[in-house]
Write a protein that holds these residues in place. Structure first.
Motif, PDB file in Angstrom:
ATOM      1  N   GLU A 296       8.250  15.768 -12.692  1.00  0.00           N
ATOM      2  CA  GLU A 296       8.096  17.002 -13.461  1.00  0.00           C
ATOM      3  C   GLU A 296       8.666  18.196 -12.692  1.00  0.00           C
ATOM      4  O   GLU A 296       9.364  19.045 -13.254  1.00  0.00           O
ATOM      5  CB  GLU A 296       6.617  17.234 -13.773  1.00  0.00           C
ATOM      6  N   GLY A 297       8.386  18.247 -11.391  1.00  0.00           N
ATOM      7  CA  GLY A 297       8.891  19.351 -10.575  1.00  0.00           C
ATOM      8  C   GLY A 297      10.395  19.329 -10.442  1.00  0.00           C
ATOM      9  O   GLY A 297      11.055  20.382 -10.484  1.00  0.00           O
ATOM     10  N   LEU A 298      10.959  18.145 -10.278  1.00  0.00           N
ATOM     11  CA  LEU A 298      12.411  18.037 -10.145  1.00  0.00           C
ATOM     12  C   LEU A 298      13.114  18.388 -11.452  1.00  0.00           C
ATOM     13  O   LEU A 298      14.197  18.980 -11.443  1.00  0.00           O
ATOM     14  CB  LEU A 298      12.793  16.634  -9.692  1.00  0.00           C
ATOM     15  N   LEU A 299      12.501  18.059 -12.574  1.00  0.00           N
ATOM     16  CA  LEU A 299      13.081  18.442 -13.860  1.00  0.00           C
ATOM     17  C   LEU A 299      13.034  19.954 -14.053  1.00  0.00           C
ATOM     18  O   LEU A 299      13.971  20.550 -14.595  1.00  0.00           O
ATOM     19  CB  LEU A 299      12.349  17.732 -15.001  1.00  0.00           C
ATOM     20  N   ASP A 300      11.946  20.566 -13.598  1.00  0.00           N
ATOM     21  CA  ASP A 300      11.867  22.031 -13.650  1.00  0.00           C
ATOM     22  C   ASP A 300      12.957  22.648 -12.790  1.00  0.00           C
ATOM     23  O   ASP A 300      13.580  23.648 -13.165  1.00  0.00           O
ATOM     24  CB  ASP A 300      10.489  22.513 -13.176  1.00  0.00           C
ATOM     25  N   LEU A 301      13.169  22.064 -11.620  1.00  0.00           N
ATOM     26  CA  LEU A 301      14.216  22.553 -10.732  1.00  0.00           C
ATOM     27  C   LEU A 301      15.585  22.407 -11.384  1.00  0.00           C
ATOM     28  O   LEU A 301      16.429  23.301 -11.312  1.00  0.00           O
ATOM     29  CB  LEU A 301      14.169  21.788  -9.407  1.00  0.00           C
ATOM     30  N   ALA A 302      15.803  21.263 -12.032  1.00  0.00           N
ATOM     31  CA  ALA A 302      17.093  21.015 -12.685  1.00  0.00           C
ATOM     32  C   ALA A 302      17.377  22.030 -13.775  1.00  0.00           C
ATOM     33  O   ALA A 302      18.538  22.380 -14.039  1.00  0.00           O
ATOM     34  CB  ALA A 302      17.109  19.603 -13.268  1.00  0.00           C
ATOM     35  N   ALA A 303      16.298  22.527 -14.407  1.00  0.00           N
ATOM     36  CA  ALA A 303      16.475  23.516 -15.469  1.00  0.00           C
ATOM     37  C   ALA A 303      16.901  24.879 -14.919  1.00  0.00           C
ATOM     38  O   ALA A 303      17.467  25.695 -15.651  1.00  0.00           O
ATOM     39  CB  ALA A 303      15.177  23.667 -16.260  1.00  0.00           C
TER      40      ALA A 303
ATOM     41  N   ILE B  18       0.840  -1.193   0.000  1.00  0.00           N
ATOM     42  CA  ILE B  18       0.000   0.000   0.000  1.00  0.00           C
ATOM     43  C   ILE B  18       0.877   1.244   0.000  1.00  0.00           C
ATOM     44  O   ILE B  18       0.618   2.224  -0.720  1.00  0.00           O
ATOM     45  CB  ILE B  18      -0.943   0.010   1.219  1.00  0.00           C
ATOM     46  N   LEU B  19       1.931   1.224   0.794  1.00  0.00           N
ATOM     47  CA  LEU B  19       2.873   2.334   0.839  1.00  0.00           C
ATOM     48  C   LEU B  19       3.522   2.533  -0.535  1.00  0.00           C
ATOM     49  O   LEU B  19       3.665   3.665  -1.010  1.00  0.00           O
ATOM     50  CB  LEU B  19       3.944   2.064   1.895  1.00  0.00           C
ATOM     51  N   ALA B  20       3.898   1.446  -1.179  1.00  0.00           N
ATOM     52  CA  ALA B  20       4.515   1.528  -2.501  1.00  0.00           C
ATOM     53  C   ALA B  20       3.549   2.110  -3.530  1.00  0.00           C
ATOM     54  O   ALA B  20       3.935   2.937  -4.364  1.00  0.00           O
ATOM     55  CB  ALA B  20       4.990   0.148  -2.941  1.00  0.00           C
ATOM     56  N   ASP B  21       2.285   1.704  -3.459  1.00  0.00           N
ATOM     57  CA  ASP B  21       1.280   2.234  -4.386  1.00  0.00           C
ATOM     58  C   ASP B  21       1.054   3.720  -4.148  1.00  0.00           C
ATOM     59  O   ASP B  21       0.924   4.506  -5.096  1.00  0.00           O
ATOM     60  CB  ASP B  21      -0.037   1.484  -4.228  1.00  0.00           C
ATOM     61  N   LEU B  22       0.975   4.118  -2.890  1.00  0.00           N
ATOM     62  CA  LEU B  22       0.777   5.527  -2.557  1.00  0.00           C
ATOM     63  C   LEU B  22       1.945   6.358  -3.070  1.00  0.00           C
ATOM     64  O   LEU B  22       1.752   7.425  -3.664  1.00  0.00           O
ATOM     65  CB  LEU B  22       0.637   5.690  -1.037  1.00  0.00           C
ATOM     66  N   TYR B  23       3.158   5.857  -2.869  1.00  0.00           N
ATOM     67  CA  TYR B  23       4.341   6.573  -3.326  1.00  0.00           C
ATOM     68  C   TYR B  23       4.330   6.728  -4.846  1.00  0.00           C
ATOM     69  O   TYR B  23       4.678   7.795  -5.381  1.00  0.00           O
ATOM     70  CB  TYR B  23       5.592   5.828  -2.872  1.00  0.00           C
ATOM     71  N   ALA B  24       3.915   5.687  -5.537  1.00  0.00           N
ATOM     72  CA  ALA B  24       3.885   5.721  -6.994  1.00  0.00           C
ATOM     73  C   ALA B  24       2.965   6.811  -7.530  1.00  0.00           C
ATOM     74  O   ALA B  24       3.203   7.362  -8.609  1.00  0.00           O
ATOM     75  CB  ALA B  24       3.456   4.357  -7.543  1.00  0.00           C
ATOM     76  N   GLU B  25       1.911   7.135  -6.770  1.00  0.00           N
ATOM     77  CA  GLU B  25       0.991   8.190  -7.193  1.00  0.00           C
ATOM     78  C   GLU B  25       1.687   9.546  -7.290  1.00  0.00           C
ATOM     79  O   GLU B  25       1.309  10.412  -8.086  1.00  0.00           O
ATOM     80  CB  GLU B  25      -0.186   8.290  -6.212  1.00  0.00           C
ATOM     81  N   PHE B  26       2.692   9.754  -6.447  1.00  0.00           N
ATOM     82  CA  PHE B  26       3.371  11.045  -6.404  1.00  0.00           C
ATOM     83  C   PHE B  26       4.420  11.210  -7.498  1.00  0.00           C
ATOM     84  O   PHE B  26       4.811  12.333  -7.824  1.00  0.00           O
ATOM     85  CB  PHE B  26       4.067  11.228  -5.051  1.00  0.00           C
ATOM     86  N   LEU B  27       4.898  10.103  -8.041  1.00  0.00           N
ATOM     87  CA  LEU B  27       6.091  10.169  -8.878  1.00  0.00           C
ATOM     88  C   LEU B  27       5.963  11.011 -10.145  1.00  0.00           C
ATOM     89  O   LEU B  27       6.884  11.768 -10.468  1.00  0.00           O
ATOM     90  CB  LEU B  27       6.558   8.755  -9.216  1.00  0.00           C
ATOM     91  N   PRO B  28       4.861  10.928 -10.914  1.00  0.00           N
ATOM     92  CA  PRO B  28       4.805  11.737 -12.137  1.00  0.00           C
ATOM     93  C   PRO B  28       4.925  13.242 -11.875  1.00  0.00           C
ATOM     94  O   PRO B  28       5.719  13.928 -12.523  1.00  0.00           O
ATOM     95  CB  PRO B  28       3.438  11.382 -12.736  1.00  0.00           C
ATOM     96  N   VAL B  29       4.152  13.765 -10.913  1.00  0.00           N
ATOM     97  CA  VAL B  29       4.227  15.205 -10.635  1.00  0.00           C
ATOM     98  C   VAL B  29       5.547  15.564  -9.973  1.00  0.00           C
ATOM     99  O   VAL B  29       6.109  16.635 -10.200  1.00  0.00           O
ATOM    100  CB  VAL B  29       3.021  15.664  -9.777  1.00  0.00           C
TER     101      VAL B  29
END
Length: 233
Positions: free
Chosen positions: A177-184, A163-174
């Protein structure tokens, strides 16, 4: 507002849409008891099973609730926002705060529950992150973000809680995207070269040593540092 008969297909979706429109349009205000299944089926021109499935869809959207022995009642006149839509609208800093809460506990559990198979996955992910961090440029920043996420995903997996793994997976796409924006906006490979390397090696070694307290400190410090970048970006 007459309901009217429905087209043949897809009946459940059409029935749910018609009933939802009655609720959001004010025909059935909050607190109102819906007509019975037989009445709704007759007005919509469908079977009772179709009405039943449509009611379930409305309940899932947070519009109605079934009270045993009493019937179906309207409890809201606005559709509850889908969790994934809510995540997509959230700021990456807010998402990252929740990630911190999840991952610190997940890392502590990983220290207690990890297997040799988990350690092999963590070592492989750490090596991949080290390799990505040794490069420079926009493409390497994306590789570093992906390698970092893969390592943290391996940590969560080692917690052995699906359940923890599934919950974590929900956060990964956004989150990605945010971390890539930060990297830029910053030189990510340079910013992470020293602290990131040391912190992640410390994290993996603490999990290997089954030292939950040390794991928690390493994870909290490493993630707080990235959160600082996000808030200042």
């Amino acid at each position: 507002m007459p309901l009217g008969p429905l087209r043949p297909s897809p009946l459940v979706e059409q029935a749910a849409e018609h009933l939802r429109d009655q609720i959001t349009g004010g025909h059935w205000p909050v607190g109102t008891k819906l007509p019975g299944e037989t009445t709704l089926a007759r007005e919509l021109g469908v079977g009772r099973s179709t009405v039943r499935e449509a009611i379930r869809a409305l309940a899932g959207a947070g519009l109605v609730t079934t009270r045993q022995g009493a019937g179906v009642f309207v409890i809201a006149d606005e559709v509850r926002e889908d969790w994934r839509d809510r995540l997509r609208r959230a700021s990456v800093a807010d998402v990252y705060e929740i990630r911190m809460m999840i991952e610190v506990k997940a890392a502590e559990l990983a220290a207690e529950r990890r297997t040799e198979e988990d350690m092999a996955a963590l070592d492989q992910a750490l090596a991949r992150r080290d390799a990505a961090g040794a490069e420079s440029g926009a493409e390497s920043d994306e590789a570093l973000v992906d390698a970092d996420i893969a390592l943290h995903t391996a940590v969560v997996a080692a917690a052995r809680n699906p359940i923890l793994a599934d919950l974590y997976a929900e956060f990964l796409p956004v989150l990605r995207e945010g971390l890539l924006d930060l990297a830029a906006m910053i030189d990510l490979s340079r910013a992470e070269a020293a602290h990131g390397h040391a912190a992640h090696h410390e994290l993996v070694e603490a999990i290997r040593d089954r030292d939950a307290a040390r794991v928690g400190r390493a994870m909290a410090e490493e993630m707080a540092r990235t959160a600082t970048y996000l808030r200042g970006a």
